[in-house]
Design a protein around this motif. Sequence first.
Motif: not given
Length: 114
Positions: A1-8, A10-14, A70-73
């Motif tokens: 599990m990761i925290s919400f702060q860790e998830f935030q 990640m920069d996911l963009q179209i 969808v890309v992790i940039v």
Amino acid sequence: MISFQEFQKMDLQIGKVIEVKGVEGAENLLKLKVDFGEKPSKSSGREIRQIIAGIAKFYKAEDLLGKDIVVIVNLEPKRVFGLESQGMLLAADVEGEPILLLPDKKVPPGTKIR
């Protein structure tokens, strides 16, 4: 599990695929040029990135052209077959086959995913 702060973090963009080529000597790799839209910090105005993806056995170049993906940039660039990959496209894994994640409506390049 990761925290919400860790998830935030990640920069996911179209991104819009604007060019696709095979990678010489690598039968499973494709080199994609992906447009992430207007960025004021870029001298040309547009942010274009190169992404190396292991999807050539499942996708033809002509089928990817013009697709919004969808890309992790914000991953560190990685060298693959001597080429720099500047992001990672997202795909579901269905019994070893990558299935690209695509928006179901038109979305401008560079749109952030939340």
